[in-house]
Design an enzyme around this catalytic site. Structure first.
Site, PDB file in Angstrom:
ATOM      1  N   LYS A 165       3.813 -12.860  -0.315  1.00 48.03           N
ATOM      2  CA  LYS A 165       4.343 -12.578  -1.657  1.00 48.03           C
ATOM      3  C   LYS A 165       5.199 -13.742  -2.150  1.00 48.03           C
ATOM      4  O   LYS A 165       5.284 -13.977  -3.354  1.00 48.03           O
ATOM      5  CB  LYS A 165       5.124 -11.259  -1.676  1.00 48.03           C
ATOM      6  CG  LYS A 165       4.274 -10.061  -1.267  1.00 48.03           C
ATOM      7  CD  LYS A 165       4.234  -8.961  -2.316  1.00 48.03           C
ATOM      8  CE  LYS A 165       3.463  -7.763  -1.830  1.00 48.03           C
ATOM      9  NZ  LYS A 165       2.280  -7.403  -2.571  1.00 48.03           N
ATOM     10  N   LYS A 169      -7.207  -8.937   0.798  1.00 46.01           N
ATOM     11  CA  LYS A 169      -7.027  -7.496   0.725  1.00 46.01           C
ATOM     12  C   LYS A 169      -7.081  -7.023  -0.740  1.00 46.01           C
ATOM     13  O   LYS A 169      -6.595  -7.725  -1.624  1.00 46.01           O
ATOM     14  CB  LYS A 169      -5.644  -7.183   1.294  1.00 46.01           C
ATOM     15  CG  LYS A 169      -5.266  -5.738   1.362  1.00 46.01           C
ATOM     16  CD  LYS A 169      -3.853  -5.582   1.912  1.00 46.01           C
ATOM     17  CE  LYS A 169      -2.797  -5.575   0.818  1.00 46.01           C
ATOM     18  NZ  LYS A 169      -2.787  -4.403  -0.051  1.00 46.01           N
ATOM     19  N   LYS A 212      -3.046  -3.521  -5.532  1.00 48.59           N
ATOM     20  CA  LYS A 212      -2.841  -3.023  -6.897  1.00 48.59           C
ATOM     21  C   LYS A 212      -2.021  -3.969  -7.754  1.00 48.59           C
ATOM     22  O   LYS A 212      -2.011  -3.819  -8.970  1.00 48.59           O
ATOM     23  CB  LYS A 212      -2.256  -1.618  -6.870  1.00 48.59           C
ATOM     24  CG  LYS A 212      -0.866  -1.501  -6.304  1.00 48.59           C
ATOM     25  CD  LYS A 212      -0.413  -0.060  -6.366  1.00 48.59           C
ATOM     26  CE  LYS A 212       0.239   0.359  -5.072  1.00 48.59           C
ATOM     27  NZ  LYS A 212       1.316  -0.531  -4.627  1.00 48.59           N
TER      28      LYS A 212
HETATM   29  P1  ATP Z   1       1.056  -4.432  -3.742  1.00 46.46           P
HETATM   30  O1  ATP Z   1       0.041  -5.402  -4.227  1.00 46.46           O
HETATM   31  O2  ATP Z   1       2.109  -4.110  -4.757  1.00 46.46           O
HETATM   32  O3  ATP Z   1       1.653  -4.808  -2.407  1.00 46.46           O
HETATM   33  P2  ATP Z   1      -0.730  -2.604  -2.418  1.00 46.46           P
HETATM   34  O4  ATP Z   1      -2.039  -2.320  -3.045  1.00 46.46           O
HETATM   35  O5  ATP Z   1      -0.688  -3.555  -1.268  1.00 46.46           O
HETATM   36  O6  ATP Z   1       0.261  -3.070  -3.574  1.00 46.46           O
HETATM   37  P3  ATP Z   1       1.274  -0.926  -1.204  1.00 46.46           P
HETATM   38  O7  ATP Z   1       2.148  -0.066  -2.045  1.00 46.46           O
HETATM   39  O8  ATP Z   1       1.834  -2.222  -0.713  1.00 46.46           O
HETATM   40  O9  ATP Z   1      -0.084  -1.212  -2.001  1.00 46.46           O
HETATM   41  O10 ATP Z   1       0.742  -0.121   0.036  1.00 46.46           O
HETATM   42  C1  ATP Z   1       0.513   1.276  -0.031  1.00 46.46           C
HETATM   43  C2  ATP Z   1      -0.258   1.762   1.166  1.00 46.46           C
HETATM   44  O11 ATP Z   1      -1.635   1.443   1.004  1.00 46.46           O
HETATM   45  C3  ATP Z   1       0.155   1.117   2.486  1.00 46.46           C
HETATM   46  O12 ATP Z   1       0.025   2.106   3.490  1.00 46.46           O
HETATM   47  C4  ATP Z   1      -0.846   0.034   2.678  1.00 46.46           C
HETATM   48  O13 ATP Z   1      -1.014  -0.311   4.031  1.00 46.46           O
HETATM   49  C5  ATP Z   1      -2.091   0.672   2.099  1.00 46.46           C
HETATM   50  N1  ATP Z   1      -3.016  -0.325   1.559  1.00 46.46           N
HETATM   51  C6  ATP Z   1      -2.762  -1.162   0.535  1.00 46.46           C
HETATM   52  N2  ATP Z   1      -3.829  -1.926   0.280  1.00 46.46           N
HETATM   53  C7  ATP Z   1      -4.778  -1.554   1.180  1.00 46.46           C
HETATM   54  C8  ATP Z   1      -6.115  -1.988   1.429  1.00 46.46           C
HETATM   55  N3  ATP Z   1      -6.652  -2.941   0.714  1.00 46.46           N
HETATM   56  N4  ATP Z   1      -6.808  -1.387   2.413  1.00 46.46           N
HETATM   57  C9  ATP Z   1      -6.247  -0.400   3.144  1.00 46.46           C
HETATM   58  N5  ATP Z   1      -4.984   0.045   2.969  1.00 46.46           N
HETATM   59  C10 ATP Z   1      -4.251  -0.525   1.996  1.00 46.46           C
HETATM   60 MG    MG Z   2       1.176  -4.151  -0.424  1.00 48.58          MG
END
Ligand code: ATP
Ligand code: MG
Length: 336
Positions: free
Chosen positions: A117, A199, A202
């Site tokens: 990040k 990955k 969002k």
């Molecule tokens: P950001 O980009 O803001 O970090 P994010 O999509 O990574 O958002 P988080 O809020 O960081 O989402 O994570 C929420 C949950 O979803 C966590 O348990 C994380 O491990 C899981 N997660 C996030 N992205 C993935 C993915 N691509 N595949 C599987 N699990 C995911």
């Molecule tokens: Mg995340």
């Protein structure tokens, strides 16, 4: 929750930095649903974690409510689970301060998420981004959590949480239960459809590679048809050399329950022109009822408010007990 007292506790959170994705669903929420009958369940909407990146206040507010609606629409029952908004339970910030004094600069510097990040937001490498895992440790430890169902990317933070808890227990005696990360067998790391090395997230700048839970069937189908594959045109699992296809196979496996062998047989000799829309359709079938239910719930703001108000009340009861215990252990004079 009263009849659940003896159950072990699952705790997890997602930060409302953007619209939930298929990654959030397959990596986290779907797993939460499966564990609900066996565990007492507490799910947080981590708005405090969200401001480690710059968020438009109106968007953050909207995402927060949307996320709660999607939790419920995914099948999590507000009568059986605690849902709350992190900033409604002030103990998170307070325990985070204490735990920060038992977290080391070196270990926080080594966190992959901090490095990723920081690279992505080079003009905003703030203190909150650095101490993010400390706040996350506070989230988990406040609720005597046994298991934390998360995706692969959060495993490192749960391990750090254990290290911090262990260090604290070592100084002050048994205070925190040591939580364990629980990952789904398939779907723990859903990759971007356009950049299968990355990955699905969002908070990505563009959502072309992400399936959002609120995407319409049409948008979902279009994104899958454009998904990056390879020039072999053979549906075969090879996470090293066929990242795009393997990612699509993992997604298809998660939403249909089929094994990789079954999928390879199903698409034997059929090529990607058949495979990609089939994955898209299976995902549409899974997400459509969730999206429709979430939209229905979102329209009822009074209901949503009643859920997060009751959730904050229940969460505060547990969190305040833990924080009092911690304050006592470290030597803070009890507030009369
Ligand atoms: P950001 O980009 O803001 O970090 P994010 O999509 O990574 O958002 P988080 O809020 O960081 O989402 O994570 C929420 C949950 O979803 C966590 O348990 C994380 O491990 C899981 N997660 C996030 N992205 C993935 C993915 N691509 N595949 C599987 N699990 C995911
Ligand atoms: Mg995340």
């Amino acid at each position: 929750m009263e009849d659940n007292v003896k159950k072990l506790i699952q705790y997890s959170a997602i930060k409302p930095t953007g619209s939930l994705t298929l990654g959030s669903y397959l990596g986290a929420i779907k797993n939460w649903c499966g564990l609900c009958s066996e565990y007492s369940s507490i799910f947080c909407i981590a708005d405090m974690h969200s401001i480690t990146i710059r968020m438009d206040p109106a968007v953050l507010r909207r995402n927060t409510l949307e996320q709660l609606a999607y939790y419920i629409a995914s099948g999590l029952d507000p009568e059986k689970c605690i849902f709350y908004i992190q900033s409604h339970v002030h103990e998170h910030a307070e325990l985070s301060w204490v735990l920060g004094c038992y977290s080391m600069f070196g270990e926080l510097s080594r966190m992959t998420q901090f490095k990723d990040k920081s690279a992505k937001n080079a003009d905003n490498i703030n203190g909150g981004l650095f101490t993010y895992p400390v706040l996350m440790a506070a989230d988990i430890l406040l609720y005597n959590t046994d298991i934390v169902p998360v995706g692969e990317d959060q495993r490192q933070h749960v391990e750090l949480c254990r290290d911090i808890a262990n260090r604290f227990n070592g100084v002050y005696g048994e205070t925190f239960k040591l939580p364990k990360a629980v990952l789904p067998k398939v779907g723990a790391k859903v990759m971007s459809l356009t950049e299968p090395d990355k990955k699905m997230s969002k908070s990505d700048d563009s959502d072309a590679g992400s399936i959002l839970l609120k995407d319409t069937d049409e948008v979902i189908m279009r994104k899958f048809k454009r998904a990056v594959t390879d020039c072999e045109t053979c549906v075969r699992f090879d996470a090293e050399n066929k990242k795009g296809v393997s990612n699509l196979m993992a997604i298809y496996s998660c939403v249909t329950g089929k094994s990789f062998d079954e999928i390879e047989r199903e698409f034997d000799g059929k090529g990607y022109g058949v495979f990609k829309p089939a994955v898209g359709e299976a995902v549409c079938d899974t997400l459509r009822p969730i999206r429709e239910e979430a939209n229905r719930i979102l329209a009822d703001k009074a209901y949503l408010e009643s859920v997060y108000a009751e959730g904050a009340r229940k969460a505060s009861q547990i969190a305040s007990r833990t924080l009092s215990k911690v304050y006592k252990k470290v030597g803070f004079v009890k507030k009369p």
